[in-house]
Design an enzyme around this catalytic site. Structure first.
Site, short mmCIF file in Angstrom:
data_model
loop_
_atom_site.label_atom_id
_atom_site.label_comp_id
_atom_site.label_asym_id
_atom_site.label_seq_id
_atom_site.Cartn_x
_atom_site.Cartn_y
_atom_site.Cartn_z
N GLU A 190 -6.97 4.62 7.95
CA GLU A 190 -6.76 6.05 7.65
C GLU A 190 -8.01 6.63 6.99
O GLU A 190 -8.33 7.80 7.19
CB GLU A 190 -5.52 6.23 6.76
CG GLU A 190 -4.24 6.00 7.58
CD GLU A 190 -3.07 5.45 6.80
OE1 GLU A 190 -3.08 5.49 5.56
OE2 GLU A 190 -2.12 4.96 7.46
N GLY A 214 2.40 2.52 10.90
CA GLY A 214 3.32 3.65 10.76
C GLY A 214 4.02 4.03 12.04
O GLY A 214 4.64 5.09 12.13
N LYS A 230 0.13 4.23 -0.27
CA LYS A 230 -0.53 5.42 0.33
C LYS A 230 -0.33 6.64 -0.57
O LYS A 230 -0.27 6.49 -1.79
CB LYS A 230 -0.03 5.62 1.76
CG LYS A 230 -0.20 4.35 2.61
CD LYS A 230 -0.05 4.54 4.08
CE LYS A 230 -0.25 3.21 4.79
NZ LYS A 230 -0.19 3.31 6.24
N SER A 258 3.44 -1.91 10.45
CA SER A 258 4.89 -1.92 10.67
C SER A 258 5.55 -3.24 10.26
O SER A 258 6.51 -3.68 10.91
CB SER A 258 5.23 -1.57 12.12
OG SER A 258 4.79 -0.26 12.42
N HIS A 302 -9.60 1.10 4.93
CA HIS A 302 -8.34 1.29 5.65
C HIS A 302 -8.58 2.22 6.84
O HIS A 302 -9.39 3.13 6.77
CB HIS A 302 -7.29 1.90 4.70
CG HIS A 302 -5.92 1.85 5.28
ND1 HIS A 302 -5.49 2.78 6.20
CD2 HIS A 302 -4.89 0.99 5.10
CE1 HIS A 302 -4.25 2.49 6.56
NE2 HIS A 302 -3.85 1.40 5.91
N GLU A 359 -5.30 -4.92 10.66
CA GLU A 359 -4.31 -3.86 10.84
C GLU A 359 -4.61 -3.12 12.14
O GLU A 359 -5.45 -2.20 12.17
CB GLU A 359 -4.38 -2.86 9.68
CG GLU A 359 -4.05 -3.46 8.33
CD GLU A 359 -3.45 -2.42 7.37
OE1 GLU A 359 -2.39 -2.69 6.82
OE2 GLU A 359 -4.04 -1.33 7.22
N ASN A 417 0.87 -1.18 0.00
CA ASN A 417 0.00 0.00 0.00
C ASN A 417 0.91 1.23 0.00
O ASN A 417 1.50 1.56 1.02
CB ASN A 417 -0.89 -0.03 1.26
CG ASN A 417 -1.74 1.21 1.38
OD1 ASN A 417 -1.77 2.06 0.48
ND2 ASN A 417 -2.44 1.34 2.51
#
Ligand code: 13P
Length: 253
Positions: A97, A173, A11, A213, A95, A167, A9
């Site tokens: 985010e 991150g 991003k 991560s 996701h 996730e 991904n």
């Protein structure tokens, strides 16, 4: 036997020339790759160019989001049909985010999954708890609510076409991955919940990726777990060497 799947991904990273360069390097590494499915998900702007490069390889193309609408007056949105047109076979949906910054709900994600399936796109559906939820021992409740919500009115024949990505939000991150035991515990929970809602055979066929991560240093232990079928890789997928090592660890497991 579930074929492992590694998806990168990217991003909101990479200009078109940068995306072309990374896709070309990955193609050199994975031209005839077998035994593991490799997917890369560049930003919308680079999809067509990257597809031209991947066209003659075993690497597949995915997008990072899409609209639940078919077409029409939805300024700024991209439809499932447009993603197919650009060469995508996969799309990441829900996701964290998107849930956090763009207020996506399980209901909206459910509609996006239906639109993706209707257009022969394989959804990679993300679920995961925040740190606060984990610390308050709500992890399983949160995951169960998310899975029930995103799968509303989805039949077993369609469940088989969906890939899940666990996730944990606190691992994305942050450099702080879930331990293999923490991840396996949730993956096992997801599979057993799917068994309860659908049936054993279908639940056993569904692939569940871990994301958060992931790097070469922690992945071999994660992929050795029974219910972890691959990874959704963020930061490390932007670096050719790291991504290649992660894919190769899959083959060795
Ligand atoms: P990182 O690998 O950068 O933690 O991101 C994970 C992720 O969000 C993949 O979708």
């Amino acid at each position: 036997m579930r074929t492992p799947i590694i998806a990168g991904n990217w991003k909101m990273n990479k200009t078109i020339p940068e995306a072309i360069e990374l896709a070309n390097s990955l193609k050199r590494e994975f031209l005839d790759i077998q035994g593991v499915e490799v997917v890369i998900c560049p930003p919308f702007t680079a999809l067509s160019e990257v597809f031209e490069i991947l066209n003659s390889s075993n690497i597949k193309l995915g997008a990072q989001n899409m609209s639940c609408q078919e077409e029409g007056a939805f300024t700024g949105e991209v439809s499932a049909k447009m993603l197919r047109d650009a060469g995508c076979q996969f799309v990441i949906l829900g996701h964290s985010e998107r849930r956090q910054y763009f207020f996506e709900t399980d209901n909206l994600i459910n509609n996006k999954i239906k639109a993706a399936l209707k257009n022969n796109l394989t959804p990679i559906v993300c679920v995961g708890e925040t740190l606060d939820e984990r610390e308050n021992e709500k992890t399983f409740d949160v995951i169960q609510t998310q899975i029930s919500g995103v799968l509303k009115d989805i039949k077993a024949v369609d469940l088989e076409k969906i890939i899940f990505a666990y996730e944990p939000v606190w691992a994305i991150g942050t450099g702080k991955n879930a331990t293999s035991a923490q991840a396996e515990e949730v993956h096992k929970f997801i599979r057993s919940f799917l068994k309860k809602c659908y049936n054993e055979e279908t639940a056993n066929a569904v692939r569940i990726q871990y994301g958060g991560s992931v790097k070469p240093e922690n992945f071999s232990e994660l992929i050795s777990q029974e219910d972890i079928d691959g990874a959704l890789v963020g930061g490390a997928s932007l670096q050719m060497e790291a991504f290649v090592k992660i894919v190769k660890q899959c083959l060795a497991s």
